[in-house]
Design a protein around this motif. Sequence first.
Motif, PDB file in Angstrom:
ATOM      1  N   SER A 297       0.739  -1.124   0.037  1.00 32.55           N
ATOM      2  CA  SER A 297      -0.095  -0.027  -0.120  1.00 32.55           C
ATOM      3  C   SER A 297       0.992   1.365  -0.014  1.00 32.55           C
ATOM      4  N   VAL A 298       0.304   2.477  -0.540  1.00 31.10           N
ATOM      5  CA  VAL A 298       1.171   3.403  -0.790  1.00 31.10           C
ATOM      6  C   VAL A 298       0.276   4.585  -0.358  1.00 31.10           C
ATOM      7  N   ALA A 299       0.793   5.775   0.254  1.00 28.94           N
ATOM      8  CA  ALA A 299       0.292   7.145   0.395  1.00 28.94           C
ATOM      9  C   ALA A 299       1.067   8.037  -0.452  1.00 28.94           C
ATOM     10  N   VAL A 300       0.404   8.912  -1.067  1.00 24.80           N
ATOM     11  CA  VAL A 300       0.764  10.007  -1.924  1.00 24.80           C
ATOM     12  C   VAL A 300       0.548  11.353  -1.393  1.00 24.80           C
ATOM     13  N   ILE A 301       1.401  12.044  -0.792  1.00 24.71           N
ATOM     14  CA  ILE A 301       1.041  13.287  -0.080  1.00 24.71           C
ATOM     15  C   ILE A 301       1.152  14.580  -1.349  1.00 24.71           C
ATOM     16  N   GLY A 302       0.017  15.178  -1.368  1.00 20.12           N
ATOM     17  CA  GLY A 302       0.037  16.322  -2.207  1.00 20.12           C
ATOM     18  C   GLY A 302      -0.764  15.806  -3.491  1.00 20.12           C
ATOM     19  N   ALA A 303      -1.970  16.172  -3.542  1.00 13.37           N
ATOM     20  CA  ALA A 303      -2.783  15.783  -4.848  1.00 13.37           C
ATOM     21  C   ALA A 303      -2.874  16.767  -6.043  1.00 13.37           C
ATOM     22  N   GLY A 304      -1.572  17.502  -6.329  1.00 12.63           N
ATOM     23  CA  GLY A 304      -1.596  18.357  -7.322  1.00 12.63           C
ATOM     24  C   GLY A 304      -1.519  17.720  -8.493  1.00 12.63           C
ATOM     25  N   THR A 305      -0.922  18.232  -9.714  1.00  9.62           N
ATOM     26  CA  THR A 305      -0.831  17.279 -11.009  1.00  9.62           C
ATOM     27  C   THR A 305       0.058  16.170 -10.956  1.00  9.62           C
TER      28      THR A 305
END
Length: 720
Positions: A297-305
């Motif tokens: 599982s992964v988290a991505v921080i920052g939902a910009g482009t």
Amino acid sequence: MVDYIVDGNIAVLEINNPPVNALSIHVREGLLTGIQKANQDGSVQAIVIIGKGSTFPSGADIREFGKPPKEPWLTAVGEAIEASEKPVISALHGTALGGGLEVALFSHYRIADERSRVGFPEVKLGLLPGAQGTIRLPRLTGLAVAMRIITSGDHINAPEALKYGILDKLISGNLLQEAKTFAKSVIGKPLDNRRLSKIAVRDAATVDKHFDEALAEVKRKYKGMIAPVNCLKSIRGSAKLPFVEAARLEAALFRELLTSAQSAALRYSFFADRSAPRWKLPSGASIENTKPDIIKSVAVIGAGTMGSAIAICFIRVGIPVLLVEQNDKLLQNALKNIGQILQGSVKLNRITADQRKQSLQILRGETSLDIVSDVDLVVEAVFENLKLKQEIFARLDKICKPSALLCSNTSTLDIDKIAVATNRPGKVAGMHFFAPAHIMKLLENVYGTHTSPSTVATIMDIGKRIGKVSVLVRTCDGFVANRMNRMVGNEAVFMLEEGALPQDVDRVLEDFGMAMGPFRVTDLSGSDVGWRIRQERAKEQGIQLTYETRFVNGERYSSLPDRLYELGRYGQKTGKGWYRYEKPFARTAYPDPEITDVINSHCRSLGIERRVIPPQEIIERCLFAAINEGFKVLEEGVAEKPENIDIIWQYGLGFPRYRGGPMFYASQVGLKTIYERVCYYYDAFPHSSYWAPSDLLRKLASHSTEVPIDQWTSKERSRL
Ligand SMILES: CC/C=C/CC(=O)SCCNC(=O)CCNC(=O)[C@H](O)C(C)(C)COP(=O)(O)OP(=O)(O)OC[C@H]1O[C@@H](n2cnc3c(N)ncnc32)[C@H](O)[C@@H]1OP(=O)(O)O
């Protein structure tokens, strides 16, 4: 390398040259003697050619190209196969490619495992199928299909190959048994109508029309490449000339390609593709001796482009993602965008509607960091600001489970400076994606002073799982891609100040083969991005940038890009940048007289006299400056080998594959020339200190003969 086995009245020639049964000299010898022996053996009535292991031959041995050729040539082996008085059946499985498919086309019959694939990938090596492939295939498939297969280099699956007439029969059971049964069924049947050299190209009368259409297509699709053009010329020969003359023409066109710089670069690239992901750390830890952790599982921080595109990379291969953005409105926008991007992929038939649905089911948006406590990997993709990143990493360190890896998508910042914000520096690394991250193939993985081997193994492994070409580099300002590319950007802008226009610089570099010139690239990403980074850095150093600024810390500086920003010319998104666009977000760039005025008035105000800048100078100043930096990257050990740099440029910065990459290009220009020109420009531009020649370059250039690229690091780096 070729076992000769007789079973009743069938001789089996089994090719045994792992891993891909390449047609090396000993295989060619074995095939030739096997055919001769079978023809002399009174008990044998038919011959089967088959590959041992996972595949029928996947082509000539690429490592033999560029070395003195050894007889028998593949054509001579093939002609002996075709001339055989006893039927020869090629039984294909795995990937029957290039010379392997040519062996099959010399045979009288071709049967294949239904899962096998065939093709002529030679064009991807800057070659053509030089053992009569270009004149035999059209006799089976017709001209249009042959032109498409040969100029694309794509693999064709067995059912399609059957449909085109390349194969005679598909086999679902035991291939060898079926091949022997098939061989028995054709014993005694006439062979002349099975010999392709005796058969005409059925649609020969239409060749000029097919040739013109295909030529226009390859010139558009494979701009600057000579191999697809030679392929077409040879296929045209197959329709216009008697067989023997067509074969002669093919041989001449093949020789021209084999000795070309493009083929040398493409063959180098073939092996560089395979070598670059094989990582090794100075400690000796490597892909061979270090196991990756499994990321579930992964988290991505920052939902910009960027963050959104990174999330897509994971969910589309089935890895669940938590996408975190502090503002709910931005988060909802991002989730909507991701849905739209995936919808676009469905429309383009890249994924099915079902796959889109499954991907979206494993994506969750959140506005709180606390939610990421359980993930195995975090990829931070927030604004490029060290302080901000340090704050986020410090928080992540507290929230995430101890085994989680914390990675930053920073494109320039020192990973060590981010890692110090945590108590787990061994688990901190860089994963530098390239925009648009769901499309660009490159992943520049970055290790810091404390990054552990298992963290490196894991980020390299996950890169492969998400379908990226992963290259490992050591942390430094800008890593490899941005550090080297900065020189291209700087020199391009300096040349505007000295006499060039954006379209002049872009045209020269695009004619060289770059996917886009530096000004078109800036317009794509937006001049506001660079402006913010420059302002940020100036603020950190307590410097005030103005239009009059010509030096920063003693280094030449151009304020032209700042002028562009102040004019609101951010690039495609505002419909104006270094070029003019029909409207915001339009793609076609038009030279803009307003920009010419801006540049001219900038030069006048600084008292610069403009001059004509020749194309060669544009190439040298942009590329030789980057190459010199590439040698510094090698001497510092930031990149382990030149192939790593070249693969980064090919997959991340649009460098033409048929030139190999900047380092391979340097090897073709010659290191003495590169060194002399770098010294010349250092004299001319002492305030651009990156022109100071690299020690490694100087030492390599001082050898009386050119040092081959595969010895650059071993020969000199250890002595520096
Ligand atoms: C006059 C006659 C002219 C003939 C022209 C030709 O035939 S040119 C050659 C045409 N064939 C090709 O271009 C095929 C190249 N190979 C591939 O596309 C792939 O290797 C494959 C066959 C599809 C298999 O892919 P897979 O992913 O399973 O394996 P790898 O790519 O990792 O390859 C395994 C190792 O084999 C080496 N290798 C592959 N093909 C060749 C080859 N033709 N000659 C020499 N070596 C080859 C490859 O480099 C790998 O080696 P490593 O040491 O493990 O890196």
